[in-house]
Design an enzyme around this catalytic site. Sequence first.
Site, PDB file in Angstrom:
ATOM      1  N   GLU A 327       0.808  -1.228   0.000  1.00  0.00           N
ATOM      2  CA  GLU A 327       0.000   0.000   0.000  1.00  0.00           C
ATOM      3  C   GLU A 327       0.840   1.275   0.000  1.00  0.00           C
ATOM      4  OE1 GLU A 327      -0.426  -2.694   1.714  1.00  0.00           O
ATOM      5  OE2 GLU A 327      -2.494  -3.064   2.297  1.00  0.00           O
ATOM      6  N   LYS A 438      -0.612 -10.825  23.697  1.00  0.00           N
ATOM      7  CA  LYS A 438      -1.177 -10.095  24.830  1.00  0.00           C
ATOM      8  C   LYS A 438      -1.218 -11.012  26.049  1.00  0.00           C
ATOM      9  CE  LYS A 438      -4.283  -6.351  25.535  1.00  0.00           C
ATOM     10  NZ  LYS A 438      -5.414  -5.585  25.058  1.00  0.00           N
ATOM     11  N   TRP A 443       1.203  -6.067  26.406  1.00  0.00           N
ATOM     12  CA  TRP A 443       1.730  -6.507  25.111  1.00  0.00           C
ATOM     13  C   TRP A 443       3.168  -6.993  25.223  1.00  0.00           C
ATOM     14  CZ3 TRP A 443      -1.958  -7.195  21.849  1.00  0.00           C
ATOM     15  CH2 TRP A 443      -3.040  -6.331  21.797  1.00  0.00           C
TER      16      TRP A 443
HETATM   17  P1  ADP Z   1       1.847  -8.825   3.157  1.00  0.00           P
HETATM   18  O1  ADP Z   1       3.129  -9.335   3.771  1.00  0.00           O
HETATM   19  O2  ADP Z   1       0.773  -8.535   4.143  1.00  0.00           O
HETATM   20  O3  ADP Z   1       1.444  -9.518   1.960  1.00  0.00           O
HETATM   21  P2  ADP Z   1       3.386  -6.642   2.225  1.00  0.00           P
HETATM   22  O4  ADP Z   1       4.280  -7.479   1.459  1.00  0.00           O
HETATM   23  O5  ADP Z   1       2.908  -5.391   1.678  1.00  0.00           O
HETATM   24  O6  ADP Z   1       2.134  -7.392   2.584  1.00  0.00           O
HETATM   25  O7  ADP Z   1       4.048  -6.502   3.636  1.00  0.00           O
HETATM   26  C1  ADP Z   1       3.927  -5.387   4.438  1.00  0.00           C
HETATM   27  C2  ADP Z   1       4.221  -5.725   5.849  1.00  0.00           C
HETATM   28  O8  ADP Z   1       5.484  -6.376   5.992  1.00  0.00           O
HETATM   29  C3  ADP Z   1       4.328  -4.522   6.726  1.00  0.00           C
HETATM   30  O9  ADP Z   1       3.053  -4.048   7.095  1.00  0.00           O
HETATM   31  C4  ADP Z   1       5.122  -5.062   7.909  1.00  0.00           C
HETATM   32  O10 ADP Z   1       4.311  -5.765   8.808  1.00  0.00           O
HETATM   33  C5  ADP Z   1       6.062  -6.032   7.244  1.00  0.00           C
HETATM   34  N1  ADP Z   1       7.360  -5.390   7.027  1.00  0.00           N
HETATM   35  C6  ADP Z   1       7.832  -4.829   5.905  1.00  0.00           C
HETATM   36  N2  ADP Z   1       9.071  -4.338   6.088  1.00  0.00           N
HETATM   37  C7  ADP Z   1       9.417  -4.590   7.364  1.00  0.00           C
HETATM   38  C8  ADP Z   1      10.568  -4.319   8.186  1.00  0.00           C
HETATM   39  N3  ADP Z   1      11.657  -3.709   7.713  1.00  0.00           N
HETATM   40  N4  ADP Z   1      10.515  -4.714   9.471  1.00  0.00           N
HETATM   41  C9  ADP Z   1       9.445  -5.343   9.979  1.00  0.00           C
HETATM   42  N5  ADP Z   1       8.338  -5.623   9.263  1.00  0.00           N
HETATM   43  C10 ADP Z   1       8.313  -5.258   7.976  1.00  0.00           C
END
Ligand code: ADP
Length: 545
Positions: A327, A438, A443
């Site tokens: 997004e 939780k 948390w």
């Molecule tokens: P999904 O994994 O839900 O298919 P995306 O590939 O768009 O969707 O992933 C986005 C999610 O990946 C973020 O909202 C976050 O939770 C995680 N994410 C991305 N980059 C990082 C990072 N550097 N550290 C931790 N989490 C990350």
Amino acid sequence: MQGLMQDVPLTLSLIFHRAEQLWPTKQLVTATTTGKVRTTYGDWAGRVRRLAGALDDLGVSEAGRVGTFAWNTANHLEVYYAAPCSGRVLHTLNPRLFAEQITYIANHAEDEVVFVDRSLVPTLWPLVDQLTTVRAYVVFDDDPAVELPDDPRLVGYEELLAAASPASVDRVTDEGRAAAMCYTSGTTGNPKGVVYSHRSQVLHAMATLAVDCLGVRESDVVLPVVPMFHANSWGLCQSGPLAGASFVFPGRDLSPTAVADLIVDEGVTLAAGVPTVWLAAVPALEGRDTSRLRAVLCGGSAVPRALAETYRTRFGTTITQAWGMTETSPIATSAFVRSEHAEADEEVKADLRATQGLPVPLLEVRIAEPDTGDVLPWDGKVTGEVQVRAAWAARSYYDDDRSAESFTADGWLRTGDVASIAPDGYVRLVDRTKDLIKSGGEWISSVELENELMAHPKIREAAVVGVAHERWQERPLACVVPEPGQSLTEGEVLDFLAPKVARWWLPDRVVFIDEVPRTSVGKFSKKTLRDRFADVLVSPTSEGE
Ligand code: ADP
């Protein structure tokens, strides 16, 4: 009073023309099963123009969705420009998704044509009768050994191009028009469609060129291991041609040896991929000449501090962590060391690089109380849901009545990630809202526990999940993959953690597993682990004993 500057629409054609004009001899290398294919931006540009004509010949409508079902290749990069610059919408499909999701996505987006790697035809073909809007499948011949069905809907890519005439790649004058679509993999429910505009992609590319962001530059040789079907390959397919960087596309072989060989043999300077790729590549890179690899971009899930330190100390390479999501195009933050810490010791710098970093230029972040929406302070302690506003962040999903829950009343994107933000802007993600543990109303951050665990020399990977507990509702369970040939005990793991985290954060159990299950995009599938070990604290004799 209005400004008196030119109103030039920000379209991908600007990037296309720049690459064609300024870098015609720069190399685009693609690894295939039969060897490397070398082309140039000049050659690529000619093919993009012909492909624009071919899309006309195929009868793809104005704004028609052009699907791709392909690995990272120079051919794929041709569709990346021919589709949007001829007024259509590129739609990258993820071949690792479940069949029902692929069918849902292609039908929901109403793809008219799909460009597919020959090696992936066997994955796609069983679905074709359910893909109700696709009229033709154009095959990139990445592996001549794969048999093709005898079906008139299949067209060879080279034959299609050979029969086509070059056509205009300047058809978009409204920068707000859709350029590309990508569906989020959606851990629950159907995937949701994100629709990028020409403007959002150009601005995202510009922002990521900043040296404190991805810093792609003309002298770079870029290896995008992150797939072009996942979160837009982190915008590298726009920022690379804009900057004038050469590319090395890995094709379908993403094994550690293949990735390491490309880095060494092709003199890669900038590589991008999720943490698991770089973790797996360590042994394959050990002892080889990695001197040209100046930076590794890493994100998609938290980058373990120990991993970044391994690359720094053994290979002299900085791992730059970035955070974002489909997004947000996807780059939202990047973790560089601010100049006031330039003289700090390496431990402090490593801590900063292990954060998600600072918001990239022109993107705003805030944290908010998820239930009330109250905006929370940047004190480095309080945690809340991360919300984002930027010209390259989604404002809605495509034709989806679930949109409302993901955006605030004042138009910010609710990311579903939970973080604190330090006074100097470092965002530190503690979890996803759905992965937080939780315990007795408080948390616990699974990400922090994982980071600590992965610093243990005998631990290869670790995932921490919350499982049901009679007294505390939920308690942490550590699922640990030992390094090959190493054995560990539960006590050893807990003793290692004890001085590093609050007492009540210590996992109630440690289970040893062979590998951490992954989602379609290679992230830890915590849902699978939660399901598998759901009863482990209730009936302590279950799996993993
Ligand atoms: P999904 O994994 O839900 O298919 P995306 O590939 O768009 O969707 O992933 C986005 C999610 O990946 C973020 O909202 C976050 O939770 C995680 N994410 C991305 N980059 C990082 C990072 N550097 N550290 C931790 N989490 C990350």
